[in-house]
Motif scaffolding. Structure first.
Motif, PDB file in Angstrom:
ATOM      1  N   ASP A   6       0.882  -1.185  -0.153  1.00 52.50           N
ATOM      2  CA  ASP A   6      -0.096  -0.043   0.080  1.00 52.50           C
ATOM      3  C   ASP A   6       0.762   1.341   0.119  1.00 52.50           C
ATOM      4  OD1 ASP A   6      -2.297  -1.463  -0.103  1.00 52.50           O
ATOM      5  OD2 ASP A   6      -2.512  -1.486   2.242  1.00 52.50           O
ATOM      6  N   HIS A  33      -3.419   2.218  -4.122  1.00 51.75           N
ATOM      7  CA  HIS A  33      -2.557   1.217  -3.380  1.00 51.75           C
ATOM      8  C   HIS A  33      -1.178   1.138  -3.963  1.00 51.75           C
ATOM      9  CE1 HIS A  33      -6.574  -0.578  -2.477  1.00 51.75           C
ATOM     10  NE2 HIS A  33      -6.247  -0.097  -1.108  1.00 51.75           N
ATOM     11  N   ASP A 125     -11.279  -5.590  -7.733  1.00 53.47           N
ATOM     12  CA  ASP A 125     -10.499  -6.106  -6.677  1.00 53.47           C
ATOM     13  C   ASP A 125     -10.062  -4.890  -5.903  1.00 53.47           C
ATOM     14  OD1 ASP A 125     -10.729  -8.771  -7.187  1.00 53.47           O
ATOM     15  OD2 ASP A 125      -8.971  -8.642  -8.399  1.00 53.47           O
ATOM     16  N   GLU A 126      -9.011  -3.979  -6.337  1.00 53.64           N
ATOM     17  CA  GLU A 126      -8.667  -2.958  -5.890  1.00 53.64           C
ATOM     18  C   GLU A 126      -9.344  -1.764  -5.489  1.00 53.64           C
ATOM     19  OE1 GLU A 126      -5.268  -1.810  -8.362  1.00 53.64           O
ATOM     20  OE2 GLU A 126      -4.638  -3.880  -8.517  1.00 53.64           O
ATOM     21  N   ARG A 129     -11.988  -2.241  -2.165  1.00 51.62           N
ATOM     22  CA  ARG A 129     -10.946  -1.967  -0.977  1.00 51.62           C
ATOM     23  C   ARG A 129     -10.695  -0.392  -0.784  1.00 51.62           C
ATOM     24  NH1 ARG A 129      -5.168  -3.979  -0.669  1.00 51.62           N
ATOM     25  NH2 ARG A 129      -4.491  -2.462   0.706  1.00 51.62           N
ATOM     26  N   GLU A 133     -12.127   1.739   2.353  1.00 45.97           N
ATOM     27  CA  GLU A 133     -11.126   2.496   3.215  1.00 45.97           C
ATOM     28  C   GLU A 133     -11.481   4.045   3.236  1.00 45.97           C
ATOM     29  OE1 GLU A 133      -7.000  -0.552   2.249  1.00 45.97           O
ATOM     30  OE2 GLU A 133      -7.428   1.632   1.192  1.00 45.97           O
ATOM     31  N   HIS A 152     -22.265  -3.320  -2.881  1.00 48.68           N
ATOM     32  CA  HIS A 152     -21.117  -3.224  -1.723  1.00 48.68           C
ATOM     33  C   HIS A 152     -21.789  -1.885  -0.642  1.00 48.68           C
ATOM     34  CE1 HIS A 152     -18.600  -4.803  -4.814  1.00 48.68           C
ATOM     35  NE2 HIS A 152     -18.000  -5.682  -3.984  1.00 48.68           N
ATOM     36  N   PRO A 155     -19.203   0.234   4.955  1.00 52.57           N
ATOM     37  CA  PRO A 155     -17.666   0.155   4.981  1.00 52.57           C
ATOM     38  C   PRO A 155     -17.285  -0.003   6.450  1.00 52.57           C
ATOM     39  CG  PRO A 155     -18.259   2.277   4.368  1.00 52.57           C
ATOM     40  CD  PRO A 155     -19.609   1.279   4.410  1.00 52.57           C
ATOM     41  N   GLY A 158     -11.744  -0.853   6.520  1.00 51.47           N
ATOM     42  CA  GLY A 158     -11.124  -1.069   5.096  1.00 51.47           C
ATOM     43  C   GLY A 158     -11.738  -1.810   4.348  1.00 51.47           C
ATOM     44  N   ARG A 159     -13.051  -2.488   4.762  1.00 54.11           N
ATOM     45  CA  ARG A 159     -13.754  -3.384   3.791  1.00 54.11           C
ATOM     46  C   ARG A 159     -15.156  -3.254   3.658  1.00 54.11           C
ATOM     47  NH1 ARG A 159     -15.819  -8.082   5.617  1.00 54.11           N
ATOM     48  NH2 ARG A 159     -15.640  -8.565   7.776  1.00 54.11           N
ATOM     49  N   TYR A 160     -16.066  -3.573   2.697  1.00 54.70           N
ATOM     50  CA  TYR A 160     -17.321  -3.702   2.808  1.00 54.70           C
ATOM     51  C   TYR A 160     -17.979  -4.949   3.500  1.00 54.70           C
ATOM     52  CZ  TYR A 160     -17.833   0.590  -0.254  1.00 54.70           C
ATOM     53  OH  TYR A 160     -17.381   1.860  -0.673  1.00 54.70           O
TER      54      TYR A 160
END
Length: 192
Positions: A6, A33, A125-126, A129, A133, A152, A155, A158-160
């Motif tokens: 990160d 990231h 993916d990225e 996140r 965050e 999603h 939060p 850092g994630r749903y």
């Protein structure tokens, strides 16, 4: 290992300078990231999906606006830079902000999957996140390959924590603070 991954590879100001120059040449760049990515140009079906989401939002929540391609500072330290396909925020929510806005006014980000492999990976993916965050309440992913929408929300750390999948043709509820229900039947017309 995640902390190294990160860590930004360059100063934020340097990325913004490079992205500004690239944008003049028609290239849209993101910095998620610690990695630079080029965002694929949207095809006609992709643009129709964004138009459709925008129309749904305007009809159900005229107090909000879907800003296409709005640059946001994302991630835990806000040093990442994303250009979601759409950002839902209160009307006038980004007035006075530059090319890369603070995401605190964003109620939802919208991404439509791309047939470009690199962009598709970031969208799946990225970016979820990074958006979690950042604390963006809802992330809507229109998955053209899978024929479904992924909602999603919630939060946390850092994630749903909530993910609801709805196949095209079934209603998709976008929870508060968005409060919109999408009839996803029209999406069937805009997939390969």
């Amino acid at each position: 290992m995640a902390a190294v991954e990160d860590r930004p590879q360059m100063p934020t100001e340097e990325f913004e300078r490079i992205a500004r120059a690239a944008e003049r040449e028609g290239v849209r760049m993101e910095f998620i990231h610690g990695r630079i990515g080029v965002k694929a140009a949207p095809d006609g079906d992709h643009m129709e999906i964004i138009r459709w989401v925008m129309k749904q939002c305007m009809q159900q929540r005229p107090d909000l606006w879907l800003y296409p391609g709005r640059g946001l500072r994302v991630g835990t330290s806000r040093r990442g830079h994303a250009k979601p396909d759409g950002v839902l925020a209160p009307d006038g929510g980004f007035a006075g902000q530059g090319e890369w806005a603070d995401a605190d006014r964003a109620l939802m980000v919208v991404e439509v999957t791309s047939y470009d492999r690199d962009t598709d990976r970031r969208d799946r993916d990225e970016k979820p996140r990074a958006y979690a965050e950042t604390g963006i309440p809802v992330h809507l992913l229109v998955d053209r390959d899978g024929g479904e929408v992924l909602v999603h929300s919630e939060p946390e750390d850092g994630r749903y924590v909530s993910l609801v999948r709805r196949p095209f043709g079934k209603p998709a509820v976008l929870p508060d603070p968005v409060g919109i229900t999408l009839d996803t039947e029209p999406l069937k017309a805009w997939v390969r």
